[in-house]
Design a protein around this motif. Sequence first.
Motif, PDB file in Angstrom:
ATOM      1  N   GLU A 182       0.821  -1.200   0.000  1.00 14.16           N
ATOM      2  CA  GLU A 182       0.000   0.000   0.000  1.00 14.16           C
ATOM      3  C   GLU A 182       0.862   1.260   0.000  1.00 14.16           C
ATOM      4  N   THR A 183       1.984   1.221   0.745  1.00 12.48           N
ATOM      5  CA  THR A 183       2.905   2.361   0.756  1.00 12.48           C
ATOM      6  C   THR A 183       3.492   2.595  -0.628  1.00 12.48           C
ATOM      7  N   ALA A 184       3.897   1.506  -1.303  1.00  6.55           N
ATOM      8  CA  ALA A 184       4.443   1.633  -2.658  1.00  6.55           C
ATOM      9  C   ALA A 184       3.408   2.219  -3.610  1.00  6.55           C
ATOM     10  N   HIS A 185       2.163   1.796  -3.420  1.00  7.00           N
ATOM     11  CA  HIS A 185       1.099   2.323  -4.290  1.00  7.00           C
ATOM     12  C   HIS A 185       0.877   3.814  -4.037  1.00  7.00           C
ATOM     13  N   GLN A 186       0.885   4.226  -2.777  1.00  8.51           N
ATOM     14  CA  GLN A 186       0.651   5.632  -2.446  1.00  8.51           C
ATOM     15  C   GLN A 186       1.823   6.524  -2.892  1.00  8.51           C
ATOM     16  N   ILE A 187       3.045   5.990  -2.809  1.00  8.34           N
ATOM     17  CA  ILE A 187       4.200   6.775  -3.269  1.00  8.34           C
ATOM     18  C   ILE A 187       4.190   6.902  -4.786  1.00  8.34           C
ATOM     19  N   GLY A 188       3.699   5.872  -5.456  1.00  8.96           N
ATOM     20  CA  GLY A 188       3.715   5.875  -6.923  1.00  8.96           C
ATOM     21  C   GLY A 188       2.866   6.973  -7.533  1.00  8.96           C
ATOM     22  N   THR A 189       1.798   7.362  -6.867  1.00  6.44           N
ATOM     23  CA  THR A 189       0.906   8.389  -7.437  1.00  6.44           C
ATOM     24  C   THR A 189       1.587   9.762  -7.533  1.00  6.44           C
ATOM     25  N   PRO A 190       2.125  10.320  -6.425  1.00 13.80           N
ATOM     26  CA  PRO A 190       2.818  11.609  -6.563  1.00 13.80           C
ATOM     27  C   PRO A 190       4.123  11.499  -7.349  1.00 13.80           C
ATOM     28  N   LEU A 191       4.720  10.293  -7.337  1.00 13.58           N
ATOM     29  CA  LEU A 191       5.965  10.112  -8.077  1.00 13.58           C
ATOM     30  C   LEU A 191       5.720  10.269  -9.583  1.00 13.58           C
ATOM     31  N   SER A 192       4.624   9.739 -10.070  1.00  4.84           N
ATOM     32  CA  SER A 192       4.292   9.909 -11.497  1.00  4.84           C
ATOM     33  C   SER A 192       4.092  11.387 -11.839  1.00  4.84           C
ATOM     34  N   SER A 193       3.489  12.098 -10.883  1.00  2.00           N
ATOM     35  CA  SER A 193       3.292  13.530 -11.098  1.00  2.00           C
ATOM     36  C   SER A 193       4.630  14.275 -11.154  1.00  2.00           C
ATOM     37  N   LEU A 194       5.570  13.887 -10.279  1.00  5.77           N
ATOM     38  CA  LEU A 194       6.884  14.530 -10.281  1.00  5.77           C
ATOM     39  C   LEU A 194       7.634  14.276 -11.586  1.00  5.77           C
ATOM     40  N   VAL A 195       7.495  13.072 -12.127  1.00  4.47           N
ATOM     41  CA  VAL A 195       8.137  12.770 -13.408  1.00  4.47           C
ATOM     42  C   VAL A 195       7.591  13.690 -14.495  1.00  4.47           C
ATOM     43  N   GLY A 196       6.267  13.892 -14.474  1.00  4.01           N
ATOM     44  CA  GLY A 196       5.672  14.788 -15.460  1.00  4.01           C
ATOM     45  C   GLY A 196       6.144  16.224 -15.290  1.00  4.01           C
ATOM     46  N   TRP A 197       6.259  16.695 -14.069  1.00  8.41           N
ATOM     47  CA  TRP A 197       6.733  18.061 -13.828  1.00  8.41           C
ATOM     48  C   TRP A 197       8.177  18.241 -14.277  1.00  8.41           C
ATOM     49  N   THR A 198       9.006  17.254 -14.091  1.00 10.76           N
ATOM     50  CA  THR A 198      10.391  17.383 -14.545  1.00 10.76           C
ATOM     51  C   THR A 198      10.463  17.497 -16.059  1.00 10.76           C
ATOM     52  N   GLU A 199       9.586  16.784 -16.752  1.00 11.60           N
ATOM     53  CA  GLU A 199       9.563  16.892 -18.203  1.00 11.60           C
ATOM     54  C   GLU A 199       9.133  18.293 -18.631  1.00 11.60           C
ATOM     55  N   ILE A 200       8.200  18.883 -17.882  1.00  8.48           N
ATOM     56  CA  ILE A 200       7.772  20.255 -18.191  1.00  8.48           C
ATOM     57  C   ILE A 200       8.899  21.243 -17.917  1.00  8.48           C
ATOM     58  N   LEU A 201       9.611  21.017 -16.803  1.00  7.91           N
ATOM     59  CA  LEU A 201      10.699  21.933 -16.453  1.00  7.91           C
ATOM     60  C   LEU A 201      11.832  21.893 -17.487  1.00  7.91           C
ATOM     61  N   LYS A 202      12.002  20.745 -18.118  1.00 10.19           N
ATOM     62  CA  LYS A 202      13.054  20.652 -19.139  1.00 10.19           C
ATOM     63  C   LYS A 202      12.773  21.589 -20.321  1.00 10.19           C
ATOM     64  N   THR A 203      11.497  21.914 -20.562  1.00  8.62           N
ATOM     65  CA  THR A 203      11.138  22.817 -21.666  1.00  8.62           C
ATOM     66  C   THR A 203      11.203  24.275 -21.252  1.00  8.62           C
ATOM     67  N   GLU A 204      11.359  24.511 -19.960  1.00  7.44           N
ATOM     68  CA  GLU A 204      11.449  25.884 -19.455  1.00  7.44           C
ATOM     69  C   GLU A 204      12.910  26.287 -19.294  1.00  7.44           C
ATOM     70  N   ASP A 205      13.084  27.575 -19.066  1.00  6.74           N
ATOM     71  CA  ASP A 205      14.435  28.109 -18.862  1.00  6.74           C
ATOM     72  C   ASP A 205      14.852  27.866 -17.414  1.00  6.74           C
ATOM     73  N   VAL A 206      15.187  26.594 -17.115  1.00  5.87           N
ATOM     74  CA  VAL A 206      15.576  26.187 -15.759  1.00  5.87           C
ATOM     75  C   VAL A 206      16.974  25.609 -15.807  1.00  5.87           C
ATOM     76  N   ASN A 207      17.710  25.857 -14.742  1.00  5.48           N
ATOM     77  CA  ASN A 207      19.076  25.337 -14.647  1.00  5.48           C
ATOM     78  C   ASN A 207      19.056  23.811 -14.782  1.00  5.48           C
ATOM     79  N   PRO A 208      19.780  23.258 -15.760  1.00  5.83           N
ATOM     80  CA  PRO A 208      19.782  21.802 -15.957  1.00  5.83           C
ATOM     81  C   PRO A 208      20.280  21.025 -14.733  1.00  5.83           C
ATOM     82  N   ASP A 209      21.155  21.639 -13.919  1.00  5.19           N
ATOM     83  CA  ASP A 209      21.647  20.939 -12.719  1.00  5.19           C
ATOM     84  C   ASP A 209      20.509  20.662 -11.738  1.00  5.19           C
TER      85      ASP A 209
END
Length: 270
Positions: free
Chosen positions: A193-220
């Motif tokens: 259940e913990t793995a399932h609950q962590i997986g939901t916000p984790l998928s969202s974070l992956v999507g946000w990182t992809e969005i940030l890559k298209t913005e003018d953000v420091n690659p580091d």
Amino acid sequence: MNFSPKPQYARWFIIISSLVITTLIVWNILLFFDQIKDSERSKMEVYAAAQRAIAETAEIIPKNKNARQLEESLSNLYLLILSENNTIPILTYNPEEETYNPVNIPNSDALTQEELAAMASEFALTNQPLDIVWDGVKLNTIYYGNSSIIGQLKYFPIALLVIVVLFIALIYFYYLTSKSSAQNLLWAGMAKETAHQIGTPLSSLVGWTEILKTEDVNPDYIKEMTKDIDRLETITDRFSKIGSVPDLKEVDIIMETKSAFDYLENRSSK
């Protein structure tokens, strides 16, 4: 997950049934032991009665014209009773001569009267002596011990007690194992259940990182966030595998050892 109390009822039913069966076995063995002792007591009472009958007829025989025939009949009866008893050790004490006459006692010829007297005292502690009384006079006293069967069985209650203790310990171990198994199932369910609950916000974070890559953000910054996301994905994968059947596969043991060494080398103290 199944938290029904039925498994607990079944476990307690097994434990109580096992204890009841063990108690019945012990009780029946004790009854069998008592029956053997009562049977030997009856044999000794018959043995004493035969000697008493011989003493009572000692005065009748000289007055009887068939004295010889009567004496032979009594002797045959006495020998028959003796032949029926070849397992019970007996000591017959004659108070007039102050001697002990041993029967069914190994190597009795090599024993002194003092040793036979000590043996008679031991017999008296085990079984109540039988007095042969005729006309108010004590003729003999019969001391008898336990037969070889009882001698072999006297350690049986101790062995049975050890078996019962081991059996109870086995039941207790089974109870602990069942309880531990239930707890393990609970922890496995919580981990999944913990793995399932962590997986939901984790998928969202992956999507946000992809969005940030298209913005003018420091690659580091994105690189460090990606490392943390990868680490969380590894943790989530490990938690999801808790309680599952291992998926075995062949690997190169040398490469796996080197990989484990490199992992520990970077994290161990210098």
